[in-house]
Structures are given as C-alpha cells and as structure tokens.
Design a protein around this motif. Structure first.
Motif, PDB file in Angstrom:
ATOM      1  N   VAL A  13       0.830  -1.321   0.081  1.00 54.46           N
ATOM      2  CA  VAL A  13       0.064  -0.169  -0.094  1.00 54.46           C
ATOM      3  C   VAL A  13       0.742   1.149   0.068  1.00 54.46           C
ATOM      4  O   VAL A  13       1.564   1.442   0.862  1.00 54.46           O
ATOM      5  CB  VAL A  13      -0.820  -0.087   1.234  1.00 54.46           C
ATOM      6  CG1 VAL A  13      -1.870   1.374   1.221  1.00 54.46           C
ATOM      7  CG2 VAL A  13      -1.965  -1.384   1.313  1.00 54.46           C
ATOM      8  N   TYR A  14       0.800   1.868  -1.122  1.00 51.80           N
ATOM      9  CA  TYR A  14       1.790   3.111  -1.369  1.00 51.80           C
ATOM     10  C   TYR A  14       1.690   4.160  -0.278  1.00 51.80           C
ATOM     11  O   TYR A  14       0.605   4.395   0.226  1.00 51.80           O
ATOM     12  CB  TYR A  14       1.806   3.606  -2.799  1.00 51.80           C
ATOM     13  CG  TYR A  14       2.775   4.329  -2.952  1.00 51.80           C
ATOM     14  CD1 TYR A  14       4.215   3.879  -3.272  1.00 51.80           C
ATOM     15  CD2 TYR A  14       2.841   5.791  -3.424  1.00 51.80           C
ATOM     16  CE1 TYR A  14       5.236   4.737  -3.781  1.00 51.80           C
ATOM     17  CE2 TYR A  14       3.748   6.526  -3.986  1.00 51.80           C
ATOM     18  CZ  TYR A  14       4.977   6.120  -3.707  1.00 51.80           C
ATOM     19  OH  TYR A  14       6.224   6.926  -4.296  1.00 51.80           O
ATOM     20  N   PRO A  38      -1.132   8.346  -0.242  1.00 53.68           N
ATOM     21  CA  PRO A  38      -2.716   8.097  -0.550  1.00 53.68           C
ATOM     22  C   PRO A  38      -3.198   8.711  -1.700  1.00 53.68           C
ATOM     23  O   PRO A  38      -4.008   8.154  -2.206  1.00 53.68           O
ATOM     24  CB  PRO A  38      -3.680   8.499   0.889  1.00 53.68           C
ATOM     25  CG  PRO A  38      -2.568   9.332   1.564  1.00 53.68           C
ATOM     26  CD  PRO A  38      -1.188   9.165   1.354  1.00 53.68           C
ATOM     27  N   HIS A  98      -3.653   6.222  -4.454  1.00 50.15           N
ATOM     28  CA  HIS A  98      -4.620   4.820  -4.219  1.00 50.15           C
ATOM     29  C   HIS A  98      -5.784   4.998  -5.224  1.00 50.15           C
ATOM     30  O   HIS A  98      -6.232   6.125  -5.441  1.00 50.15           O
ATOM     31  CB  HIS A  98      -4.852   5.018  -2.809  1.00 50.15           C
ATOM     32  CG  HIS A  98      -3.851   4.639  -1.954  1.00 50.15           C
ATOM     33  ND1 HIS A  98      -4.050   4.657  -0.541  1.00 50.15           N
ATOM     34  CD2 HIS A  98      -2.402   4.645  -2.144  1.00 50.15           C
ATOM     35  CE1 HIS A  98      -2.946   4.279   0.069  1.00 50.15           C
ATOM     36  NE2 HIS A  98      -1.953   4.275  -0.823  1.00 50.15           N
ATOM     37  N   HIS A  99      -6.184   3.746  -5.555  1.00 51.94           N
ATOM     38  CA  HIS A  99      -7.533   3.683  -6.157  1.00 51.94           C
ATOM     39  C   HIS A  99      -8.520   3.833  -5.171  1.00 51.94           C
ATOM     40  O   HIS A  99      -8.268   3.379  -3.811  1.00 51.94           O
ATOM     41  CB  HIS A  99      -7.552   2.285  -6.644  1.00 51.94           C
ATOM     42  CG  HIS A  99      -9.044   2.009  -7.644  1.00 51.94           C
ATOM     43  ND1 HIS A  99     -10.305   1.666  -6.743  1.00 51.94           N
ATOM     44  CD2 HIS A  99      -9.218   1.737  -8.786  1.00 51.94           C
ATOM     45  CE1 HIS A  99     -10.952   1.515  -7.429  1.00 51.94           C
ATOM     46  NE2 HIS A  99     -10.354   1.449  -8.900  1.00 51.94           N
ATOM     47  N   PRO A 114      -6.865   0.110  -2.019  1.00 56.24           N
ATOM     48  CA  PRO A 114      -5.814   1.083  -1.707  1.00 56.24           C
ATOM     49  C   PRO A 114      -4.328   0.252  -2.269  1.00 56.24           C
ATOM     50  O   PRO A 114      -3.374   0.964  -2.487  1.00 56.24           O
ATOM     51  CB  PRO A 114      -5.366   1.123  -0.123  1.00 56.24           C
ATOM     52  CG  PRO A 114      -6.359   0.070   0.396  1.00 56.24           C
ATOM     53  CD  PRO A 114      -7.435  -0.095  -0.765  1.00 56.24           C
ATOM     54  N   GLU A 115      -4.659  -0.879  -2.465  1.00 58.06           N
ATOM     55  CA  GLU A 115      -3.103  -1.658  -3.040  1.00 58.06           C
ATOM     56  C   GLU A 115      -2.776  -1.138  -4.521  1.00 58.06           C
ATOM     57  O   GLU A 115      -2.007  -1.234  -5.094  1.00 58.06           O
ATOM     58  CB  GLU A 115      -3.334  -3.110  -2.879  1.00 58.06           C
ATOM     59  CG  GLU A 115      -3.752  -3.848  -1.692  1.00 58.06           C
ATOM     60  CD  GLU A 115      -5.223  -3.815  -1.499  1.00 58.06           C
ATOM     61  OE1 GLU A 115      -5.975  -2.914  -2.026  1.00 58.06           O
ATOM     62  OE2 GLU A 115      -5.357  -4.599  -0.510  1.00 58.06           O
ATOM     63  N   PHE A 161      -1.948   1.385  -7.198  1.00 56.91           N
ATOM     64  CA  PHE A 161      -1.555   2.769  -7.300  1.00 56.91           C
ATOM     65  C   PHE A 161      -1.809   3.087  -8.804  1.00 56.91           C
ATOM     66  O   PHE A 161      -1.783   2.343  -9.608  1.00 56.91           O
ATOM     67  CB  PHE A 161       0.124   2.341  -7.400  1.00 56.91           C
ATOM     68  CG  PHE A 161       0.737   3.688  -7.706  1.00 56.91           C
ATOM     69  CD1 PHE A 161       1.624   4.173  -6.738  1.00 56.91           C
ATOM     70  CD2 PHE A 161       1.453   4.153  -8.941  1.00 56.91           C
ATOM     71  CE1 PHE A 161       2.753   5.127  -7.100  1.00 56.91           C
ATOM     72  CE2 PHE A 161       2.043   4.978  -9.432  1.00 56.91           C
ATOM     73  CZ  PHE A 161       2.855   5.628  -8.338  1.00 56.91           C
TER      74      PHE A 161
END
Ligand SMILES: [Fe+2]
Length: 304
Positions: A81-82, A85, A88-89, A93-94, A96
């Motif tokens: 999880v970058y 935020p 994030h989609h 959230p995984e 990018f």
C-alpha cells in the motif's frame, strides 16, 4: 534462441516463451491469473520466471476486475500500500493509479508518473521486489515502457567505474520527484521539500547489490532517484554520476515493451530500471500498478 514450453492443464494450453540468453522478458499465453492462489503451482512458476527473465508479459487478461487483480497480487506475494494516499484507487488502496483523465471532475490517481529512469521505491529501506502493471487505456502515441537490465550493465561496466561503485553506498532520494498536490497551495517550495524529506528521508543502499536468488551482481542506481555516491565530493559525484548514467542509458542496453491490449506485466525491481513513455498533449492513459513484496531480503546482506 527462445525456449518454448507447452503445458496442458485443465485442457488449457499454456505457452511460455522465455528470454534468449543475455536478454530479458518472458511471454506467457493461456494463463488466466484469476485462478492463481498462494498455493497454486502457477504462482510459483511465475515467481521463478520473474527471477530468470526479469520481466514477464502475461497476455490476454481481458476480464480482470480490480478485486481479482488485487487477489492475483496476494497470490504472488504481499501487495504494497503506497505511502502517499493520493495515488490510491478509491476502493482498493493496493492499486497505485497513474491516470491523466479524471471523471466527473473527480481526481483519480496521479498523472504523468515515472517518465524518468528509476526503480520503484529505491528510496525506501525495504524497496519493492516486483511491480505489476495493467493498463486500462493507452494513448495512441505512447504505448511503451522501457527497461535496462542493470546486471548486464554491471558486467559491461568499465573497470574505472566499477572501482567507484564496488564498495560504495549510493544515496536514493525521492524528494526531487515530489508531485505538487492541490493541498499544497500557498506553501513554499522550501516547505514542501522539507516536509517531504521528513516523510521520506534520503536512503543509502549499496551501489552494487547481489540478488538473493540468482546471485547476480546488479548496479543499483538510477538517474531518477540516485543523487550520488556516499563519500565523494560534490564535484567528483557530478563527474562520476554523469559518466555512470551516460553508460547505463546507452541505446544498446534498452529493452522496450510495446503494450498490447490486455497485457499484464510483472517485473523484478532489483535488477531493472524502467521509464514510462510520454504521451502527446491531449492524449490520455490510465495504468493500474500493484507493488508486490516477495519477502526475500532485497539483496544479500540486508534484513528482510
Ligand atoms: Fe515505476
């Protein structure tokens, strides 16, 4: 010459074409990554293909929802999880999101990412092992991502440059690539840099790393994120880093992937630097990236 392997699994023919010796990039036909699980033989086959070929192009992944893509990443390793935020989609959230087109006025991901030579998250203490990318749509003029195999570069490096990098640490810094956000309005550039450096401080890694699986020695620098070699003066760094980057970015080392519809790519960040292509004004792209940790040490000598 490439090796072709044909397997028959559940009446589906799977064809795997591995890279020729000294080259990178395997190509797989016939896999449906929605069927991958942590325990599946395909997930282990894929990891080994990544270590051997550095890039794996999985063709024909037409039907793949966001959730199925995240499930695939869990099958291959541990999704990242970058830390910022805004990338994030909104529902996953995984994922990018690199995206130049916002819908209904809503910001969705970040545009124009990675158009410089870099390796993902080299500025972190534990950089990213693998990167998976699935394009949602492409610009007509720019359907390519370029790569350089830094193990091959290290083998070819002249002795005088090898002497500079062999025992030195290189400093990896993300702050020059910080993308200004709407919330940064009315703040000075100096403040933005200071805050981002506090969040993501410069990180040293060996300039030459050893791969934990293949044992290859890899020149671990990029013109996008590496600011210099630790222990050299500013002037010496200017000179040596220019020589290194000029050597690394020679056309003979560059491998270009031209995207086809429904490709899913996954590559090894330890050994490769990469760069996205730039679209013409008015054209749009949307790419879904998932960073995946294989949970091996990033290089020999560092903790997991
Ligand atoms: Fe990248």
């Amino acid at each position: 010459m490439n090796t072709a392997v044909l397997e028959k699994e559940d009446d589906v023919v799977v064809s795997i074409i591995e890279a020729a010796p000294g080259k990178i990039g395997a190509e797989v036909f016939g896999w449906d990554v929605r069927n991958f699980t942590k325990e599946s033989s395909e997930a282990e086959t894929l990891r080994q293909l990544i270590y051997r070929n550095k890039i794996v192009v999985i063709r024909g992944q037409k039907e793949l929802s966001e959730q199925e893509y995240v499930n695939f990443a869990h099958a291959v390793g541990r999704p990242q999880v970058y830390f910022q935020p805004q990338y994030h989609h909104p529902n996953h959230p995984e994922i990018f999101v690199s995206n130049s087109l916002n819908e209904e006025g809503k910001k969705f991901g970040v545009s124009g990412t990675g158009r410089y030579w870099h390796t993902d998250c080299s500025f972190e203490k534990h950089p990213l092992s693998f990167t998976a990318v699935r394009p949602i749509f492409f610009p007509k003029s720019a359907r390519a991502t370029s790569y350089v195999d830094m193990a091959r570069v290290y083998r070819a490096l002249p002795d005088n440059l090898k002497a500079y990098v062999n025992t030195r640490m290189a400093l990896q810094e993300a702050w020059p690539r910080y993308k200004v956000q709407a919330s940064d309005l009315d703040r000075s550039i100096a403040e933005l840099i200071e805050n981002f450096k506090a969040e993501c401080p410069p990180c040293p890694h060996p300039a030459v790393i050893e791969h934990p699986v293949t044992g290859e020695k890899i020149l671990y620098i990029s013109s996008g994120f590496t600011s210099g070699l630790v222990g050299l003066s500013y002037e010496e760094n200017q000179k040596v880093m220019k020589e290194l980057f000029d050597f690394v970015e020679q056309p003979e080392f560059i491998h270009t992937h031209f995207w086809e519809d429904h490709d899913l790519l996954i590559w090894e960040n330890r050994a490769l630097i990469h760069k996205g292509s730039k679209a013409n004004p008015g054209e749009h792209s949307r790419m879904y990236r998932i960073g995946i940790y294989d949970d091996l040490p990033f290089y020999v000598g560092i903790d997991k």
